[in-house]
Scaffold this motif. Structure first.
Motif, PDB file in Angstrom:
ATOM      1  N   TYR A 184       0.821  -1.218   0.000  1.00  0.00           N
ATOM      2  CA  TYR A 184       0.000   0.000   0.000  1.00  0.00           C
ATOM      3  C   TYR A 184       0.856   1.270   0.000  1.00  0.00           C
ATOM      4  N   MET A 185       1.905   1.286   0.811  1.00  0.00           N
ATOM      5  CA  MET A 185       2.708   2.497   0.985  1.00  0.00           C
ATOM      6  C   MET A 185       3.432   2.927  -0.287  1.00  0.00           C
ATOM      7  N   LEU A 186       3.525   2.040  -1.274  1.00  0.00           N
ATOM      8  CA  LEU A 186       4.255   2.387  -2.495  1.00  0.00           C
ATOM      9  C   LEU A 186       3.573   3.516  -3.267  1.00  0.00           C
ATOM     10  N   GLN A 202      11.048   3.737   2.694  1.00  0.00           N
ATOM     11  CA  GLN A 202       9.980   4.204   3.550  1.00  0.00           C
ATOM     12  C   GLN A 202       9.802   5.691   3.273  1.00  0.00           C
ATOM     13  N   PRO A 203       8.666   6.266   3.674  1.00  0.00           N
ATOM     14  CA  PRO A 203       8.447   7.692   3.390  1.00  0.00           C
ATOM     15  C   PRO A 203       9.528   8.574   4.013  1.00  0.00           C
ATOM     16  N   GLU A 204       9.723   9.703   3.378  1.00  0.00           N
ATOM     17  CA  GLU A 204      10.681  10.694   3.875  1.00  0.00           C
ATOM     18  C   GLU A 204       9.922  11.868   4.460  1.00  0.00           C
ATOM     19  N   ALA A 354       1.351  -0.008   7.792  1.00  0.00           N
ATOM     20  CA  ALA A 354       2.312   1.000   8.280  1.00  0.00           C
ATOM     21  C   ALA A 354       3.717   0.457   8.069  1.00  0.00           C
ATOM     22  N   CYS A 355       4.598   1.291   7.553  1.00  0.00           N
ATOM     23  CA  CYS A 355       5.901   0.750   7.150  1.00  0.00           C
ATOM     24  C   CYS A 355       6.822   0.504   8.332  1.00  0.00           C
ATOM     25  N   GLY A 356       6.542   1.127   9.462  1.00  0.00           N
ATOM     26  CA  GLY A 356       7.345   0.838  10.650  1.00  0.00           C
ATOM     27  C   GLY A 356       8.423   1.856  10.956  1.00  0.00           C
ATOM     28  N   LYS A 357       8.579   2.860  10.101  1.00  0.00           N
ATOM     29  CA  LYS A 357       9.664   3.828  10.305  1.00  0.00           C
ATOM     30  C   LYS A 357       9.447   4.679  11.557  1.00  0.00           C
ATOM     31  N   THR A 358       8.196   5.062  11.796  1.00  0.00           N
ATOM     32  CA  THR A 358       7.903   5.954  12.916  1.00  0.00           C
ATOM     33  C   THR A 358       7.257   5.144  14.041  1.00  0.00           C
ATOM     34  N   ILE A 359       7.839   5.205  15.223  1.00  0.00           N
ATOM     35  CA  ILE A 359       7.354   4.340  16.311  1.00  0.00           C
ATOM     36  C   ILE A 359       5.902   4.642  16.701  1.00  0.00           C
ATOM     37  N   PRO A 360       5.493   5.917  16.861  1.00  0.00           N
ATOM     38  CA  PRO A 360       4.092   6.155  17.249  1.00  0.00           C
ATOM     39  C   PRO A 360       3.110   5.577  16.229  1.00  0.00           C
ATOM     40  N   CYS A 361       3.487   5.564  14.967  1.00  0.00           N
ATOM     41  CA  CYS A 361       2.592   5.005  13.958  1.00  0.00           C
ATOM     42  C   CYS A 361       2.617   3.486  14.036  1.00  0.00           C
ATOM     43  N   ARG A 362       3.820   2.929  14.059  1.00  0.00           N
ATOM     44  CA  ARG A 362       3.950   1.466  14.043  1.00  0.00           C
ATOM     45  C   ARG A 362       3.263   0.853  15.252  1.00  0.00           C
ATOM     46  N   LEU A 400       4.636  11.353  10.484  1.00  0.00           N
ATOM     47  CA  LEU A 400       5.729  11.590   9.539  1.00  0.00           C
ATOM     48  C   LEU A 400       5.171  11.621   8.122  1.00  0.00           C
ATOM     49  N   CYS A 401       4.243  10.725   7.835  1.00  0.00           N
ATOM     50  CA  CYS A 401       3.616  10.765   6.513  1.00  0.00           C
ATOM     51  C   CYS A 401       2.099  10.768   6.695  1.00  0.00           C
ATOM     52  N   ASP A 402       1.391  10.975   5.598  1.00  0.00           N
ATOM     53  CA  ASP A 402      -0.070  11.101   5.690  1.00  0.00           C
ATOM     54  C   ASP A 402      -0.741   9.821   6.159  1.00  0.00           C
ATOM     55  N   HIS A 403      -0.084   8.693   5.968  1.00  0.00           N
ATOM     56  CA  HIS A 403      -0.713   7.431   6.387  1.00  0.00           C
ATOM     57  C   HIS A 403      -1.057   7.477   7.873  1.00  0.00           C
ATOM     58  N   GLU A 404      -0.122   7.999   8.629  1.00  0.00           N
ATOM     59  CA  GLU A 404      -0.303   8.050  10.085  1.00  0.00           C
ATOM     60  C   GLU A 404      -1.443   8.994  10.468  1.00  0.00           C
ATOM     61  N   ARG A 405      -1.519  10.117   9.755  1.00  0.00           N
ATOM     62  CA  ARG A 405      -2.581  11.083  10.051  1.00  0.00           C
ATOM     63  C   ARG A 405      -3.948  10.471   9.758  1.00  0.00           C
TER      64      ARG A 405
HETATM   65  S1  SF4 Z   1       3.940   7.449   9.720  1.00  0.00           S
HETATM   66 FE1  SF4 Z   1       3.663   5.178   9.604  1.00  0.00          FE
HETATM   67  S2  SF4 Z   1       3.553   4.704   7.454  1.00  0.00           S
HETATM   68 FE2  SF4 Z   1       4.375   6.802   7.643  1.00  0.00          FE
HETATM   69  S3  SF4 Z   1       6.609   6.570   7.687  1.00  0.00           S
HETATM   70 FE3  SF4 Z   1       5.943   6.451   9.789  1.00  0.00          FE
HETATM   71  S4  SF4 Z   1       5.595   4.239  10.210  1.00  0.00           S
HETATM   72 FE4  SF4 Z   1       5.713   4.515   8.003  1.00  0.00          FE
END
Ligand code: SF4
Ligand SMILES: Cc1cc2nc3c(=O)[nH]c(=O)nc-3n(C[C@H](O)[C@H](O)[C@H](O)COP(=O)(O)O)c2cc1C
Length: 448
Positions: A184-186, A202-204, A354-362, A400-405
């Protein structure tokens, strides 16, 4: 091919994105260049090159009010201005035809039915911002769209609309069709650019935005294929004609994937249309049932009740209502659906993706799922509603990215509009829709 749904009786919805495809009819070959040019293809590009020039082309798109159809609704003219004004030797335009939501076929259908609209829109964007390289990124499973775009790019190059000297002597435009495959994140632009550069990613954090620093660090205009397909129409008909369609804040049309109880398909809808008109295309509910909720925006969308169907389908109004345009999906649920369970399933999708880059999101999205899971399985805690609110707030704050929002929306909208149903689960161990059977089992086990 997915069905194209007609406007409701008594309404005339203008067509921008599928106008040429509909004029040519479904029995013609969409990659036939002569047929496409006879229907107006590449007239917009010629006008941009011969009459407008780059600056006026950007001004035209800005004046039209066109906003990105990939979900965020970002003003397209502003993006082009940023790319054009960033000092660089190399610039790119990337058409995002990934179509991350697996249940939505809108972008794919557009590419299959009118590939030249995407090629021409990309060429106009490249001319306007001074890019000499264009990439059309398509999910590899969308084989018909890949074939249509590959053929269209070949034909357009042979005819000289793109390729060497396309914009005048020494001003080339190379266009390539690239297939991409992933999760999905692609579809998120910074992840897509990494994939196009040959990596995984992962998103920047943005800024810098891709329009300033994108593919191979060069200014890159990433644009959804629907956004690009609107561009030739705007150049030909003028920004005023486009601004007159849809709403003031969100002009133009968008392809919406409607899944109702009687029909499913794709409709080209003027932005600003009340949701109930869109819902009516698919049928509100099967006979004997009543409409309970409409999921607007895809897996990270909002669950809106029947009372909110006056909400206008456009970027800002949907956000205020607790949903978003997202993937362009509108799905109807009748009174057999349990909102808590639906929100739980959607939250699980968002947590899994969720790609896992940001801990609060993951961790946060996973915790949201766990809390909703214990509610539907008869193990709620009295503090769970507040915990959902606090956790969602923390997740959105650290985005960090819109997915989390957006991942918090299914539960947040569920709590906002269907609070009584949540309370039934938590305080009375009852699922009014009768979906959460484990509640009954857990209650029975507890009373033994
Ligand atoms: S907010 Fe979620 S989906 Fe976005 S970069 Fe962080 S872990 Fe990945
Ligand atoms: C999780 C996620 C998935 C996305 N998937 C897509 C997609 O499939 N197609 C798309 O055009 N934009 C997608 N986007 C939005 C892009 O990041 C980007 O905003 C868009 O391609 C820009 O083009 P636009 O301005 O024309 O909308 C996604 C964003 C997120 C956060």
């Amino acid at each position: 091919m997915t069905d194209i749904l007609a406007a409701p009786k008594g309404k005339r919805w203008p067509s921008v994105l599928l106008a040429r495809a509909l004029a040519r009819g479904s029995s013609t070959d969409p990659t036939d260049l002569d047929g496409a040019t006879a229907a107006g293809a590449f007239a917009g590009l010629r006008k941009a090159i011969d009459e407008l020039g780059p600056a006026a082309t950007i001004a035209t798109i800005a004046a039209s009010g066109l906003r990105g159809r990939g979900g965020s609704g970002f003003p397209t003219g502003e993006k082009w201005r940023a790319a054009a004004s960033t000092e660089a030797r190399r610039r790119f335009v990337v058409a995002n035809g990934y179509g991350a939501d697996p249940a939505v076929q809108t972008d794919r259908t557009l590419m299959e039915r009118d590939p030249y609209a995407v090629v021409e829109g990309l060429a106009i964007a490249a001319f306007a911002v001074g890019a000499s390289e264009g990439i059309i990124a398509i999910r590899s499973e969308a084989s018909q769209a890949v074939a249509a775009l590959t053929a269209a790019v070949g034909e357009a190059e042979e005819a000289g609309f793109i390729g060497p000297d396309a914009f005048g002597p020494g001003r080339d435009l190379t266009v390539t069709v690239r297939t991409v495959q992933g999760a999905y994140m692609l579809g998120e632009e910074t992840v897509l650019l990494k994939a196009l550069a040959g990596g995984r990613g992962q998103p920047e954090q943005r800024p810098p935005y891709p329009s300033q620093e994108g593919l191979f660090d060069a200014p890159t205009v990433v644009q959804n294929v629907q956004t690009l397909a609107a561009v030739p129409w705007i150049v030909i008909n003028g920004p005023g004609a486009f601004a007159a369609i849809g709403s003031k804040a969100s002009p133009g049309t968008m392809l919406v994937q409607v899944r109702g109880h009687q029909r499913s398909g794709i409709a080209e809808v003027p932005l600003g249309t009340p949701l109930h008109d869109i819902v009516a295309l698919g049928g509100e509910a099967t006979p004997g049932r009543i409409l309970k909720a409409v999921l607007v925006g895809g897996p990270s969308g909002g669950l809106l009740p029947a009372e909110a169907l006056d909400t206008r389908y456009e970027f800002d109004a949907l956000r205020q209502a607790g949903a978003h345009v997202g993937s362009g999906s509108v799905v109807v649920a009748d009174d057999r659906a349990c909102i808590v369970d639906l929100a739980r399933l959607l939250t699980r999708f968002c947590a899994d993706e969720a790609c896992g880059k940001t801990i609060p999101c993951r961790i946060g999205t996973r915790r949201l799922f766990e809390i909703s899971d214990r509610i539907v399985t008869g193990r709620p805690r009295p503090t769970d509603p507040q915990l959902l609110v606090d956790l969602s707030h923390d997740i959105v704050e650290s985005a960090l990215c819109d997915h989390e929002r957006l991942a918090t929306l299914p539960l947040a909208s569920g709590m906002r509009y269907f609070r009584a149903e949540l309370d039934d689960h938590i305080l009375r161990s009852s699922c009014p829709a009768g979906v959460c059977r484990p509640i009954a089992l857990a209650t029975a086990a507890g009373s033994r």
